[in-house]
Design a protein around this motif. Structure first.
Motif, short mmCIF file in Angstrom:
data_model
loop_
_atom_site.label_atom_id
_atom_site.label_comp_id
_atom_site.label_asym_id
_atom_site.label_seq_id
_atom_site.Cartn_x
_atom_site.Cartn_y
_atom_site.Cartn_z
N ARG A 46 17.79 82.06 32.12
CA ARG A 46 17.19 80.74 32.27
C ARG A 46 17.92 79.68 31.46
O ARG A 46 18.20 78.58 31.95
N ASP A 47 18.25 79.98 30.21
CA ASP A 47 18.92 78.98 29.37
C ASP A 47 20.37 78.80 29.77
O ASP A 47 20.92 77.70 29.66
N THR A 48 21.00 79.87 30.24
CA THR A 48 22.39 79.78 30.66
C THR A 48 22.53 78.96 31.92
O THR A 48 23.54 78.27 32.12
N SER A 49 21.54 79.02 32.80
CA SER A 49 21.58 78.25 34.05
C SER A 49 20.34 77.37 34.11
O SER A 49 20.22 76.41 33.38
N GLY A 50 19.43 77.68 35.01
CA GLY A 50 18.09 77.11 35.06
C GLY A 50 17.97 75.60 34.97
O GLY A 50 18.74 74.85 35.59
N PRO A 51 17.01 75.12 34.20
CA PRO A 51 16.71 73.68 34.17
C PRO A 51 17.89 72.81 33.76
O PRO A 51 18.04 71.69 34.27
N THR A 52 18.74 73.28 32.84
CA THR A 52 19.86 72.44 32.41
C THR A 52 20.86 72.25 33.54
O THR A 52 21.51 71.20 33.64
N SER A 53 21.01 73.23 34.42
CA SER A 53 21.88 73.05 35.57
C SER A 53 21.32 71.99 36.53
O SER A 53 22.07 71.23 37.14
N VAL A 54 20.01 71.94 36.66
CA VAL A 54 19.40 70.90 37.48
C VAL A 54 19.70 69.52 36.89
O VAL A 54 20.07 68.58 37.61
N THR A 295 28.60 65.14 27.38
CA THR A 295 27.48 65.71 26.65
C THR A 295 26.53 64.62 26.16
O THR A 295 25.30 64.80 26.17
N ASP A 296 27.07 63.49 25.75
CA ASP A 296 26.21 62.39 25.29
C ASP A 296 25.32 61.88 26.42
O ASP A 296 24.20 61.42 26.15
N ARG A 297 25.79 61.94 27.66
CA ARG A 297 24.96 61.50 28.78
C ARG A 297 23.87 62.50 29.12
O ARG A 297 22.76 62.13 29.52
N VAL A 298 24.18 63.79 28.96
CA VAL A 298 23.24 64.83 29.36
C VAL A 298 22.26 65.20 28.25
O VAL A 298 21.09 65.49 28.51
N ARG A 299 22.73 65.19 27.03
CA ARG A 299 21.96 65.74 25.91
C ARG A 299 20.56 65.14 25.77
O ARG A 299 19.60 65.89 25.50
N PRO A 300 20.34 63.83 25.95
CA PRO A 300 18.97 63.31 25.81
C PRO A 300 18.00 63.89 26.83
O PRO A 300 16.79 63.89 26.60
N LYS A 301 18.52 64.40 27.95
CA LYS A 301 17.66 64.94 29.00
C LYS A 301 17.37 66.43 28.80
O LYS A 301 16.50 66.98 29.47
N THR A 302 18.11 67.07 27.92
CA THR A 302 17.88 68.50 27.64
C THR A 302 18.22 68.78 26.19
O THR A 302 19.15 69.54 25.87
N PRO A 303 17.49 68.17 25.25
CA PRO A 303 17.87 68.21 23.83
C PRO A 303 17.82 69.59 23.20
O PRO A 303 18.50 69.84 22.21
N GLN A 304 17.05 70.51 23.77
CA GLN A 304 16.92 71.84 23.18
C GLN A 304 17.95 72.83 23.72
O GLN A 304 18.03 73.96 23.25
N ASN A 305 18.74 72.41 24.70
CA ASN A 305 19.67 73.35 25.33
C ASN A 305 20.91 72.57 25.78
O ASN A 305 21.02 72.16 26.92
N TRP A 306 21.84 72.37 24.87
CA TRP A 306 23.03 71.59 25.19
C TRP A 306 23.83 72.27 26.31
O TRP A 306 23.81 73.50 26.44
N ASN A 308 26.42 74.17 28.55
CA ASN A 308 27.48 75.15 28.35
C ASN A 308 28.45 75.07 29.52
O ASN A 308 28.37 74.18 30.36
N GLN A 309 29.38 76.03 29.61
CA GLN A 309 30.39 75.96 30.66
C GLN A 309 29.79 76.09 32.06
O GLN A 309 30.30 75.50 33.02
N GLU A 310 28.73 76.85 32.20
CA GLU A 310 28.11 77.01 33.52
C GLU A 310 27.44 75.72 33.96
O GLU A 310 27.56 75.30 35.12
N HIS A 311 26.76 75.07 33.04
CA HIS A 311 26.15 73.78 33.35
C HIS A 311 27.23 72.75 33.69
O HIS A 311 27.08 71.97 34.64
N ALA A 312 28.32 72.77 32.92
CA ALA A 312 29.42 71.85 33.18
C ALA A 312 30.01 72.10 34.56
O ALA A 312 30.40 71.16 35.27
N GLY A 313 30.11 73.37 34.96
CA GLY A 313 30.63 73.70 36.28
C GLY A 313 29.75 73.15 37.39
O GLY A 313 30.26 72.68 38.42
N THR A 314 28.44 73.21 37.20
CA THR A 314 27.53 72.66 38.20
C THR A 314 27.73 71.16 38.33
O THR A 314 27.78 70.61 39.44
#
Length: 413
Positions: A46-54, A295-306, A308-314
Protein backbone atom coordinates in the motif's frame (compact mmCIF):
# COMPACT_ATOMS: atom_id res chain seq x y z
CA UNK A 1 -13.59 5.71 -4.88
CA UNK A 2 -11.53 2.52 -4.36
CA UNK A 3 -13.06 -0.53 -6.00
CA UNK A 4 -13.88 -3.29 -3.54
CA UNK A 5 -13.52 -7.01 -4.18
CA UNK A 6 -17.30 -7.32 -4.33
CA UNK A 7 -17.50 -4.42 -6.77
CA UNK A 8 -14.81 -5.92 -8.98
CA UNK A 9 -16.57 -9.28 -9.14
CA UNK A 10 -19.94 -7.68 -9.83
CA UNK A 11 -18.25 -5.66 -12.54
CA UNK A 12 -17.01 -8.87 -14.13
CA UNK A 13 -20.53 -10.28 -14.18
CA UNK A 14 -21.84 -7.09 -15.73
CA UNK A 15 -19.27 -7.15 -18.51
CA UNK A 16 -20.52 -10.36 -20.10
CA UNK A 17 -23.29 -9.12 -22.44
CA UNK A 18 -23.08 -9.92 -26.10
CA UNK A 19 -20.31 -9.04 -28.48
CA UNK A 20 -22.34 -6.13 -29.81
CA UNK A 21 -21.61 -4.16 -26.64
CA UNK A 22 -17.90 -4.78 -27.13
CA UNK A 23 -18.11 -3.55 -30.72
CA UNK A 24 -19.97 -0.43 -29.66
CA UNK A 25 -17.34 0.32 -27.02
CA UNK A 26 -14.85 0.94 -29.82
CA UNK A 27 -16.78 4.09 -30.78
CA UNK A 28 -15.76 6.89 -28.41
CA UNK A 29 -18.89 8.56 -27.01
CA UNK A 30 -17.31 10.13 -23.95
CA UNK A 31 -14.76 12.91 -24.51
CA UNK A 32 -13.26 12.43 -21.04
CA UNK A 33 -9.85 10.70 -20.93
CA UNK A 34 -9.88 8.28 -18.01
CA UNK A 35 -6.76 6.97 -16.31
CA UNK A 36 -7.11 3.93 -14.04
CA UNK A 37 -4.57 3.53 -11.23
CA UNK A 38 -4.53 -0.21 -10.50
CA UNK A 39 -2.58 -0.71 -7.29
CA UNK A 40 -2.44 -2.24 -3.83
CA UNK A 41 -4.66 -0.18 -1.52
CA UNK A 42 -5.16 -2.72 1.25
CA UNK A 43 -2.20 -5.13 1.25
CA UNK A 44 1.56 -5.23 1.86
CA UNK A 45 2.42 -2.77 -0.95
CA UNK A 46 0.00 0.00 0.00
CA UNK A 47 2.71 2.52 0.90
CA UNK A 48 4.90 1.55 -2.03
CA UNK A 49 2.04 2.12 -4.48
CA UNK A 50 -1.54 2.82 -3.38
CA UNK A 51 -2.78 6.30 -2.50
CA UNK A 52 0.52 8.08 -3.24
CA UNK A 53 0.45 6.75 -6.80
CA UNK A 54 -3.03 8.24 -7.21
CA UNK A 55 -1.69 11.59 -6.00
CA UNK A 56 1.16 11.38 -8.50
CA UNK A 57 -1.20 10.53 -11.37
CA UNK A 58 -3.34 13.53 -10.43
CA UNK A 59 -0.21 15.69 -10.26
CA UNK A 60 0.66 14.60 -13.80
CA UNK A 61 -2.78 15.68 -14.98
CA UNK A 62 -2.26 19.06 -13.37
CA UNK A 63 1.27 19.51 -14.73
CA UNK A 64 0.31 18.38 -18.24
CA UNK A 65 -1.80 21.47 -18.88
CA UNK A 66 -4.58 19.28 -20.26
CA UNK A 67 -7.30 21.53 -18.83
CA UNK A 68 -5.86 24.58 -20.58
CA UNK A 69 -6.04 22.64 -23.87
CA UNK A 70 -9.67 21.76 -23.28
CA UNK A 71 -8.91 18.09 -22.54
CA UNK A 72 -10.89 16.66 -19.64
CA UNK A 73 -9.07 13.97 -17.66
CA UNK A 74 -10.31 11.84 -14.77
CA UNK A 75 -8.25 9.57 -12.52
CA UNK A 76 -9.96 6.50 -11.04
CA UNK A 77 -8.47 3.93 -8.72
CA UNK A 78 -8.91 0.25 -8.02
CA UNK A 79 -7.47 -2.30 -5.60
CA UNK A 80 -6.11 -5.38 -7.40
CA UNK A 81 -5.79 -7.26 -4.06
CA UNK A 82 -2.66 -8.95 -5.49
CA UNK A 83 -5.02 -11.37 -7.28
CA UNK A 84 -4.96 -11.66 -11.08
CA UNK A 85 -8.59 -12.85 -11.22
CA UNK A 86 -9.91 -9.91 -9.23
CA UNK A 87 -7.69 -7.49 -11.15
CA UNK A 88 -8.84 -8.75 -14.55
CA UNK A 89 -12.51 -8.55 -13.53
CA UNK A 90 -12.01 -4.96 -12.45
CA UNK A 91 -10.03 -3.89 -15.52
CA UNK A 92 -12.50 -5.59 -17.87
CA UNK A 93 -15.28 -3.55 -16.29
CA UNK A 94 -13.16 -0.41 -16.57
CA UNK A 95 -12.63 -1.01 -20.28
CA UNK A 96 -16.12 -2.27 -21.19
CA UNK A 97 -18.33 -0.11 -19.00
CA UNK A 98 -16.48 2.77 -17.35
CA UNK A 99 -14.65 4.32 -20.29
CA UNK A 100 -11.14 3.87 -18.87
CA UNK A 101 -8.54 4.44 -21.60
CA UNK A 102 -5.27 3.67 -19.85
CA UNK A 103 -4.27 1.57 -16.83
CA UNK A 104 -1.10 2.45 -14.92
CA UNK A 105 0.86 1.38 -11.82
CA UNK A 106 -0.06 -2.36 -11.78
CA UNK A 107 2.55 -3.16 -9.14
CA UNK A 108 2.26 -6.93 -9.50
CA UNK A 109 4.03 -8.66 -12.36
CA UNK A 110 1.55 -11.52 -12.75
CA UNK A 111 -1.30 -9.02 -12.94
CA UNK A 112 0.60 -6.77 -15.37
CA UNK A 113 1.22 -9.69 -17.72
CA UNK A 114 -2.46 -10.63 -17.60
CA UNK A 115 -3.65 -7.05 -18.12
CA UNK A 116 -1.27 -6.72 -21.09
CA UNK A 117 -3.28 -9.35 -22.96
CA UNK A 118 -6.60 -7.70 -22.08
CA UNK A 119 -5.33 -4.24 -23.05
CA UNK A 120 -4.25 -5.55 -26.44
CA UNK A 121 -7.60 -7.30 -26.93
CA UNK A 122 -9.55 -4.15 -26.06
CA UNK A 123 -7.15 -1.72 -27.81
CA UNK A 124 -6.36 0.09 -24.56
CA UNK A 125 -3.03 1.22 -23.10
CA UNK A 126 -1.19 -0.21 -20.09
CA UNK A 127 1.70 1.74 -18.59
CA UNK A 128 3.22 -0.67 -16.08
CA UNK A 129 4.92 1.81 -13.79
CA UNK A 130 5.01 -0.58 -10.83
CA UNK A 131 5.55 -4.03 -12.34
CA UNK A 132 9.12 -5.34 -12.36
CA UNK A 133 9.21 -8.53 -14.44
CA UNK A 134 11.51 -8.06 -17.42
CA UNK A 135 9.25 -10.47 -19.34
CA UNK A 136 7.02 -7.46 -20.03
CA UNK A 137 9.57 -6.23 -22.57
CA UNK A 138 10.89 -9.69 -23.44
CA UNK A 139 9.04 -12.75 -24.66
CA UNK A 140 5.71 -11.32 -23.51
CA UNK A 141 6.11 -7.78 -24.83
CA UNK A 142 2.98 -6.14 -26.23
CA UNK A 143 2.04 -3.43 -28.68
CA UNK A 144 -0.18 -1.90 -26.00
CA UNK A 145 2.11 -2.00 -22.94
CA UNK A 146 5.04 0.16 -21.85
CA UNK A 147 7.13 -0.83 -18.81
CA UNK A 148 8.07 2.48 -17.32
CA UNK A 149 10.15 2.59 -14.15
CA UNK A 150 12.44 -0.39 -13.51
CA UNK A 151 12.66 -4.12 -14.09
CA UNK A 152 14.29 -7.20 -12.65
CA UNK A 153 17.15 -7.08 -15.18
CA UNK A 154 18.08 -3.58 -14.08
CA UNK A 155 17.98 -4.37 -10.36
CA UNK A 156 19.90 -7.60 -10.85
CA UNK A 157 22.54 -5.90 -12.96
CA UNK A 158 23.07 -3.02 -10.56
CA UNK A 159 23.05 -4.99 -7.29
CA UNK A 160 24.26 -8.50 -8.20
CA UNK A 161 27.32 -7.66 -10.26
CA UNK A 162 28.56 -4.90 -7.95
CA UNK A 163 28.24 -7.04 -4.83
CA UNK A 164 30.29 -9.87 -6.33
CA UNK A 165 32.97 -7.38 -7.38
CA UNK A 166 33.11 -6.22 -3.76
CA UNK A 167 33.73 -9.76 -2.45
CA UNK A 168 30.20 -11.09 -1.98
CA UNK A 169 30.74 -14.08 -4.25
CA UNK A 170 28.42 -16.71 -2.69
CA UNK A 171 24.68 -16.09 -2.59
CA UNK A 172 21.53 -17.59 -1.09
CA UNK A 173 18.11 -16.20 -2.02
CA UNK A 174 14.93 -15.70 -0.03
CA UNK A 175 12.28 -15.37 -2.72
CA UNK A 176 8.62 -14.39 -2.88
CA UNK A 177 6.84 -17.30 -4.55
CA UNK A 178 5.22 -15.53 -7.50
CA UNK A 179 6.22 -14.17 -10.92
CA UNK A 180 8.18 -11.15 -9.77
CA UNK A 181 10.18 -13.04 -7.13
CA UNK A 182 11.08 -15.87 -9.50
CA UNK A 183 12.21 -13.43 -12.20
CA UNK A 184 14.26 -11.43 -9.71
CA UNK A 185 16.04 -14.53 -8.47
CA UNK A 186 16.77 -15.78 -12.01
CA UNK A 187 18.09 -12.45 -13.25
CA UNK A 188 20.28 -11.80 -10.21
CA UNK A 189 21.64 -15.37 -10.27
CA UNK A 190 22.72 -14.85 -13.86
CA UNK A 191 24.64 -11.67 -13.03
CA UNK A 192 26.19 -13.20 -9.92
CA UNK A 193 27.46 -16.17 -11.92
CA UNK A 194 28.62 -14.02 -14.82
CA UNK A 195 30.71 -12.00 -12.37
CA UNK A 196 32.35 -15.17 -11.01
CA UNK A 197 30.08 -15.82 -8.03
CA UNK A 198 28.08 -18.90 -7.00
CA UNK A 199 24.45 -19.40 -5.98
CA UNK A 200 24.18 -21.92 -3.15
CA UNK A 201 20.40 -22.21 -3.03
CA UNK A 202 17.12 -20.46 -2.35
CA UNK A 203 14.04 -20.61 -0.11
CA UNK A 204 10.65 -19.54 -1.45
CA UNK A 205 7.95 -18.23 0.85
CA UNK A 206 4.19 -18.10 0.14
CA UNK A 207 2.90 -14.76 -1.17
CA UNK A 208 0.92 -12.97 0.07
CA UNK A 209 0.46 -13.66 3.76
CA UNK A 210 3.93 -14.53 5.13
CA UNK A 211 5.02 -12.49 8.14
CA UNK A 212 7.34 -14.94 9.91
CA UNK A 213 10.57 -15.42 7.94
CA UNK A 214 12.46 -17.30 10.65
CA UNK A 215 12.49 -20.68 8.86
CA UNK A 216 13.74 -19.13 5.63
CA UNK A 217 16.38 -17.07 7.42
CA UNK A 218 17.65 -20.19 9.21
CA UNK A 219 18.05 -21.91 5.85
CA UNK A 220 19.98 -18.90 4.56
CA UNK A 221 22.15 -18.91 7.66
CA UNK A 222 22.87 -22.63 7.30
CA UNK A 223 23.97 -22.13 3.71
CA UNK A 224 26.90 -19.99 4.93
CA UNK A 225 26.56 -17.83 1.85
CA UNK A 226 28.27 -14.47 2.14
CA UNK A 227 25.23 -12.67 0.74
CA UNK A 228 21.54 -13.27 1.34
CA UNK A 229 19.64 -11.81 -1.60
CA UNK A 230 16.10 -10.72 -0.88
CA UNK A 231 13.98 -11.29 -4.00
CA UNK A 232 11.12 -9.55 -2.24
CA UNK A 233 9.50 -6.13 -2.12
CA UNK A 234 7.84 -3.64 0.21
CA UNK A 235 6.55 -5.07 3.51
CA UNK A 236 8.13 -8.47 2.90
CA UNK A 237 11.56 -6.85 2.52
CA UNK A 238 11.03 -4.76 5.64
CA UNK A 239 10.00 -7.74 7.76
CA UNK A 240 12.79 -9.93 6.42
CA UNK A 241 15.51 -7.34 7.14
CA UNK A 242 14.21 -6.67 10.64
CA UNK A 243 14.06 -10.37 11.48
CA UNK A 244 17.47 -11.00 9.92
CA UNK A 245 18.92 -8.39 12.27
CA UNK A 246 17.21 -10.08 15.20
CA UNK A 247 18.67 -13.45 14.15
CA UNK A 248 22.11 -11.87 13.99
CA UNK A 249 22.84 -12.75 10.37
CA UNK A 250 24.88 -9.61 9.80
CA UNK A 251 26.76 -10.05 13.10
CA UNK A 252 27.88 -13.45 11.83
CA UNK A 253 29.31 -11.88 8.70
CA UNK A 254 26.49 -12.44 6.20
CA UNK A 255 25.33 -9.44 4.21
CA UNK A 256 21.81 -8.63 3.10
CA UNK A 257 21.24 -7.43 -0.46
CA UNK A 258 17.94 -5.66 -0.97
CA UNK A 259 17.33 -6.43 -4.63
CA UNK A 260 14.24 -4.25 -4.90
CA UNK A 261 13.98 -1.56 -2.28
CA UNK A 262 12.43 1.88 -1.94
CA UNK A 263 12.75 4.89 0.31
CA UNK A 264 9.41 3.85 1.81
CA UNK A 265 11.05 0.58 2.90
CA UNK A 266 13.93 2.40 4.58
CA UNK A 267 11.42 4.67 6.29
CA UNK A 268 9.65 1.63 7.72
CA UNK A 269 12.86 -0.10 8.76
CA UNK A 270 14.62 2.92 10.23
CA UNK A 271 18.19 4.06 9.65
CA UNK A 272 19.50 2.29 12.73
CA UNK A 273 18.63 -1.07 11.17
CA UNK A 274 19.05 -0.21 7.48
CA UNK A 275 22.30 1.79 7.58
CA UNK A 276 24.96 0.63 5.15
CA UNK A 277 22.58 -1.20 2.81
CA UNK A 278 23.36 -0.86 -0.88
CA UNK A 279 20.40 -0.72 -3.22
CA UNK A 280 19.46 0.55 -6.65
CA UNK A 281 16.75 3.04 -7.53
CA UNK A 282 15.97 5.16 -10.58
CA UNK A 283 14.56 8.09 -8.60
CA UNK A 284 15.34 9.76 -5.29
CA UNK A 285 13.61 12.90 -4.13
CA UNK A 286 16.88 14.67 -3.21
CA UNK A 287 18.84 13.66 -6.32
CA UNK A 288 18.81 17.05 -8.11
CA UNK A 289 16.88 20.31 -8.47
CA UNK A 290 14.21 18.76 -10.70
CA UNK A 291 13.48 15.83 -8.37
CA UNK A 292 13.26 18.22 -5.45
CA UNK A 293 10.85 20.47 -7.39
CA UNK A 294 8.60 17.49 -8.16
CA UNK A 295 8.64 16.37 -4.54
CA UNK A 296 7.79 19.88 -3.34
CA UNK A 297 4.63 19.79 -5.48
CA UNK A 298 3.55 16.35 -4.29
CA UNK A 299 4.65 16.32 -0.66
CA UNK A 300 1.86 18.57 0.75
CA UNK A 301 -0.69 16.11 -0.65
CA UNK A 302 0.91 13.04 0.93
CA UNK A 303 3.02 14.30 3.86
CA UNK A 304 3.31 10.93 5.61
CA UNK A 305 4.57 9.04 2.56
CA UNK A 306 7.01 10.90 0.34
CA UNK A 307 7.16 9.73 -3.29
CA UNK A 308 9.44 6.82 -4.12
CA UNK A 309 10.60 5.56 -7.51
CA UNK A 310 7.34 3.72 -8.19
CA UNK A 311 5.27 6.80 -7.49
CA UNK A 312 7.62 8.83 -9.66
CA UNK A 313 7.17 6.29 -12.46
CA UNK A 314 3.40 6.68 -12.30
CA UNK A 315 3.76 10.45 -12.56
CA UNK A 316 6.20 10.25 -15.46
CA UNK A 317 4.15 7.67 -17.38
CA UNK A 318 0.90 9.61 -17.00
CA UNK A 319 2.57 12.87 -18.01
CA UNK A 320 4.01 11.39 -21.22
CA UNK A 321 0.71 9.66 -21.97
CA UNK A 322 -1.14 12.97 -21.75
CA UNK A 323 1.43 14.60 -24.04
CA UNK A 324 0.63 11.93 -26.62
CA UNK A 325 -3.11 12.41 -26.07
CA UNK A 326 -2.74 16.12 -26.69
CA UNK A 327 -0.70 15.43 -29.82
CA UNK A 328 -3.29 13.01 -31.22
CA UNK A 329 -6.40 14.68 -29.87
CA UNK A 330 -8.65 13.08 -27.25
CA UNK A 331 -11.06 11.50 -29.76
CA UNK A 332 -8.29 9.58 -31.54
CA UNK A 333 -6.69 8.71 -28.20
CA UNK A 334 -9.95 7.20 -26.91
CA UNK A 335 -10.47 5.32 -30.17
CA UNK A 336 -7.15 3.42 -29.97
CA UNK A 337 -4.84 2.82 -27.05
CA UNK A 338 -2.41 1.18 -29.43
CA UNK A 339 -2.10 4.40 -31.43
CA UNK A 340 -1.36 6.35 -28.24
CA UNK A 341 1.38 3.87 -27.31
CA UNK A 342 2.92 4.20 -30.80
CA UNK A 343 2.90 7.98 -30.46
CA UNK A 344 4.50 7.74 -27.00
CA UNK A 345 7.33 5.66 -28.47
CA UNK A 346 7.86 8.23 -31.22
CA UNK A 347 8.12 11.18 -28.79
CA UNK A 348 11.16 11.80 -26.53
CA UNK A 349 10.40 11.79 -22.82
CA UNK A 350 11.34 14.50 -20.34
CA UNK A 351 10.07 15.18 -16.83
CA UNK A 352 11.26 16.27 -13.40
CA UNK A 353 11.54 12.72 -12.06
CA UNK A 354 13.82 11.13 -14.66
CA UNK A 355 14.95 13.92 -16.98
CA UNK A 356 15.30 13.24 -20.72
CA UNK A 357 14.71 9.70 -21.99
CA UNK A 358 12.93 7.58 -24.57
CA UNK A 359 10.63 4.60 -25.01
CA UNK A 360 12.09 1.75 -27.04
CA UNK A 361 10.24 -0.32 -29.62
CA UNK A 362 9.98 -3.23 -27.16
CA UNK A 363 8.12 -1.00 -24.68
CA UNK A 364 11.06 -0.38 -22.34
CA UNK A 365 11.30 3.19 -20.97
CA UNK A 366 15.00 4.19 -20.80
CA UNK A 367 16.62 6.42 -18.16
CA UNK A 368 19.61 6.23 -15.77
CA UNK A 369 19.74 4.07 -12.66
CA UNK A 370 21.57 4.86 -9.44
CA UNK A 371 23.35 2.94 -6.71
CA UNK A 372 22.66 4.34 -3.24
CA UNK A 373 24.00 3.60 0.21
CA UNK A 374 21.69 4.07 3.18
CA UNK A 375 22.97 6.74 5.55
CA UNK A 376 23.80 6.21 9.19
CA UNK A 377 21.45 8.05 11.59
CA UNK A 378 24.10 10.70 12.30
CA UNK A 379 24.41 11.50 8.59
CA UNK A 380 20.73 12.21 8.05
CA UNK A 381 19.77 15.88 7.99
CA UNK A 382 16.02 15.47 8.40
CA UNK A 383 12.89 13.53 7.43
CA UNK A 384 13.33 11.12 4.50
CA UNK A 385 17.01 12.04 4.10
CA UNK A 386 18.13 8.44 3.74
CA UNK A 387 20.50 8.02 0.80
CA UNK A 388 23.91 9.04 -0.40
CA UNK A 389 24.76 8.48 -4.04
CA UNK A 390 27.29 5.69 -4.55
CA UNK A 391 27.24 5.40 -8.33
CA UNK A 392 25.36 6.08 -11.56
CA UNK A 393 24.51 3.63 -14.35
CA UNK A 394 24.04 5.53 -17.62
CA UNK A 395 20.71 5.12 -19.39
CA UNK A 396 22.23 3.14 -22.26
CA UNK A 397 23.65 0.59 -19.80
CA UNK A 398 20.93 0.48 -17.16
CA UNK A 399 18.50 -1.84 -18.97
CA UNK A 400 18.73 -5.06 -20.94
CA UNK A 401 19.90 -4.57 -24.55
CA UNK A 402 16.94 -4.72 -26.88
CA UNK A 403 18.42 -7.57 -28.94
CA UNK A 404 18.66 -9.82 -25.85
CA UNK A 405 15.01 -9.61 -24.82
CA UNK A 406 13.50 -11.85 -27.52
CA UNK A 407 10.59 -9.46 -27.89
CA UNK A 408 8.46 -10.59 -30.86
CA UNK A 409 7.94 -6.96 -31.87
CA UNK A 410 11.66 -6.71 -32.59
CA UNK A 411 11.85 -10.08 -34.32
CA UNK A 412 9.34 -8.86 -36.90
CA UNK A 413 11.70 -6.19 -38.20
Amino acid sequence: MPTTRRGALLGAAGSLPAAAASAQSAVPRDPVIRIGVLADFSGPYRDTSGPTSVVCAQQAVEDSGAAARGIRVEVVQGDHQNRPDAALALVRRWFDQDGVDMVCEVNNSAIALAVANLAREKDKAQLASGAASSALTGEQCSTHTIQWTYDTWMFANAVGSATVRNGGDTWYFITADYGFGHQMERDTSRFVQAAGGKVLGSARFPFPGTTDFSAFLLQAQSSRAKVVGLATAAADTVNCIKQAREFGLTRRGQKLAGLVMFTTDIHAIGLETAQGLLLSEVFYWDLNDRTRAFTDRVRPKTPQNWPNQEHAGTYSACLHYLKAVADLGPARAKASGGEVVRRMKAMPTDDDCFGPGLVREDGRKIHPAYLFEVKAPAESRGPWDYYKLAGTVPAEQAFRPIEEGNCPLIARR
